[in-house]
Design an enzyme around this catalytic site. Structure first.
Site, PDB file in Angstrom:
ATOM      1  N   ASP A  37       0.844  -1.209   0.000  1.00 46.45           N
ATOM      2  CA  ASP A  37       0.000   0.000   0.000  1.00 46.45           C
ATOM      3  C   ASP A  37       0.875   1.253   0.000  1.00 46.45           C
ATOM      4  OD1 ASP A  37      -2.999   0.679   2.037  1.00 46.45           O
ATOM      5  OD2 ASP A  37      -2.367   1.404   0.068  1.00 46.45           O
ATOM      6  N   THR A 121      -0.337 -11.494   3.284  1.00 47.96           N
ATOM      7  CA  THR A 121       0.770 -12.289   3.861  1.00 47.96           C
ATOM      8  C   THR A 121       1.845 -11.419   4.511  1.00 47.96           C
ATOM      9  OG1 THR A 121       1.933 -12.316   1.734  1.00 47.96           O
ATOM     10  CG2 THR A 121       0.427 -14.142   2.187  1.00 47.96           C
ATOM     11  N   GLY A 122       1.604 -10.137   4.661  1.00 48.59           N
ATOM     12  CA  GLY A 122       2.554  -9.253   5.356  1.00 48.59           C
ATOM     13  C   GLY A 122       1.968  -8.829   6.691  1.00 48.59           C
TER      14      GLY A 122
HETATM   15  N1  APR Z   1       6.020  -5.369  -4.069  1.00 50.98           N
HETATM   16  C1  APR Z   1       5.547  -6.643  -3.977  1.00 50.98           C
HETATM   17  N2  APR Z   1       5.255  -7.252  -2.809  1.00 50.98           N
HETATM   18  C2  APR Z   1       5.471  -6.533  -1.674  1.00 50.98           C
HETATM   19  C3  APR Z   1       5.950  -5.205  -1.683  1.00 50.98           C
HETATM   20  C4  APR Z   1       6.234  -4.631  -2.943  1.00 50.98           C
HETATM   21  N3  APR Z   1       6.703  -3.382  -3.057  1.00 50.98           N
HETATM   22  N4  APR Z   1       6.047  -4.768  -0.379  1.00 50.98           N
HETATM   23  C5  APR Z   1       5.641  -5.787   0.387  1.00 50.98           C
HETATM   24  N5  APR Z   1       5.299  -6.859  -0.373  1.00 50.98           N
HETATM   25  C6  APR Z   1       4.799  -8.166   0.043  1.00 50.98           C
HETATM   26  C7  APR Z   1       5.000  -8.523   1.483  1.00 50.98           C
HETATM   27  O1  APR Z   1       6.258  -9.154   1.657  1.00 50.98           O
HETATM   28  C8  APR Z   1       3.863  -9.503   1.710  1.00 50.98           C
HETATM   29  O2  APR Z   1       4.251 -10.807   1.297  1.00 50.98           O
HETATM   30  O3  APR Z   1       3.394  -8.119  -0.135  1.00 50.98           O
HETATM   31  C9  APR Z   1       2.765  -9.018   0.764  1.00 50.98           C
HETATM   32  C10 APR Z   1       1.620  -8.276   1.459  1.00 50.98           C
HETATM   33  O4  APR Z   1       2.157  -7.517   2.513  1.00 50.98           O
HETATM   34  P1  APR Z   1       1.488  -6.122   3.010  1.00 50.98           P
HETATM   35  O5  APR Z   1       1.839  -5.054   2.066  1.00 50.98           O
HETATM   36  O6  APR Z   1       1.865  -5.963   4.446  1.00 50.98           O
HETATM   37  O7  APR Z   1      -0.081  -6.354   2.869  1.00 50.98           O
HETATM   38  P2  APR Z   1      -1.099  -7.167   3.794  1.00 50.98           P
HETATM   39  O8  APR Z   1      -0.429  -8.265   4.520  1.00 50.98           O
HETATM   40  O9  APR Z   1      -2.233  -7.474   2.876  1.00 50.98           O
HETATM   41  O10 APR Z   1      -1.547  -6.088   4.878  1.00 50.98           O
HETATM   42  C11 APR Z   1      -2.313  -4.992   4.459  1.00 50.98           C
HETATM   43  O11 APR Z   1      -0.846  -3.434   5.467  1.00 50.98           O
HETATM   44  O12 APR Z   1       0.236  -1.739   4.366  1.00 50.98           O
HETATM   45  C12 APR Z   1      -0.852  -2.037   5.141  1.00 50.98           C
HETATM   46  O13 APR Z   1      -2.517  -0.448   4.456  1.00 50.98           O
HETATM   47  C13 APR Z   1      -2.144  -1.810   4.405  1.00 50.98           C
HETATM   48  O14 APR Z   1      -3.474  -2.076   6.373  1.00 50.98           O
HETATM   49  C14 APR Z   1      -3.059  -2.704   5.184  1.00 50.98           C
HETATM   50  C15 APR Z   1      -2.175  -3.919   5.510  1.00 50.98           C
END
Ligand code: APR
Length: 181
Positions: A37, A121-122
């Site tokens: 995000d 997964t993050g």
């Molecule tokens: N490109 C591709 N994959 C990425 C990137 C990137 N730039 N940055 C992180 N990831 C991977 C992470 O390693 C993870 O495996 O994307 C996956 C999802 O991670 P998050 O971004 O943390 O998303 P999510 O787990 O769905 O959590 C969403 O996090 O950022 C906040 O606003 C968002 O509240 C929401 C929550």
């Protein structure tokens, strides 16, 4: 072309993707965050947030589309994934719904190529192996039933994530590929 050849797993930064459409792992406010995000909003510029503010949020498992602004991608599809709560709160169904909702929107907008991150997964804590199985089932069944989008990629942020997705894909679909006409 066999529908299985329309899917691939790559390693990269989804905010730099050259796909026509990229998917944002958002939260229900659609007002930005960290991880994917944060990277997408940073690369897209402030106009993305301005458009997101007009959308009135989004339910978990649903998806909403905006323009890409300063991104190479023409569109961003925002989908809030489920927060992992141990697996007994309907997380798998909600995660599958994220992928299907995004693919349906991409089809509606006649998008040729769409890149996904590994949703939930993050920060949201969904274990990668379980998330990979849900994601791949949802993506492959959609591609089997629809001609658009033509190309779908899973953009992993690490070798470890890509290894898990590739291992899972082979475990689930390698046999079917040989029978693909
Ligand atoms: N490109 C591709 N994959 C990425 C990137 C990137 N730039 N940055 C992180 N990831 C991977 C992470 O390693 C993870 O495996 O994307 C996956 C999802 O991670 P998050 O971004 O943390 O998303 P999510 O787990 O769905 O959590 C969403 O996090 O950022 C906040 O606003 C968002 O509240 C929401 C929550």
């Amino acid at each position: 072309m066999c529908f299985m050849d329309r899917f691939s797993i790559v390693i990269g930064d989804i905010a730099q993707s050259d796909a026509e459409c990229i998917v944002n792992a958002a939260n229900c406010s659609l007002l930005g965050g960290s991880g994917v995000d944060g990277a997408i909003h940073h690369a897209a510029g402030p106009e993305l947030l301005a458009e997101c503010r007009t959308l009135g949020g989004c339910e978990t498992g649903q998806a909403k589309i905006t323009r890409g602004y300063n991104l190479k991608a023409k569109y961003v599809i925002h989908t809030p994934g489920p927060v992992w709560q141990g697996g007994g709160a309907g997380e798998a169904a909600l995660l599958a719904s994220c992928y299907r909702s995004c693919l349906r929107l991409a089809e509606q907008y006649n998008v040729a190529s769409i890149d996904f991150p590994s949703i939930s997964t993050g920060v949201f804590g969904y274990p990668l192996p379980q998330a990979a199985s849900v994601a791949l089932h949802a993506i492959m069944s959609f591609l089997n039933e629809h001609d658009h989008p033509q190309y779908v990629r899973m953009v992993c942020h690490s070798q470890n994530a890509a290894d898990i997705y590739r291992y899972t894909w082979n475990a689930l679909f390698a046999d079917d590929k040989s029978s693909c006409l």
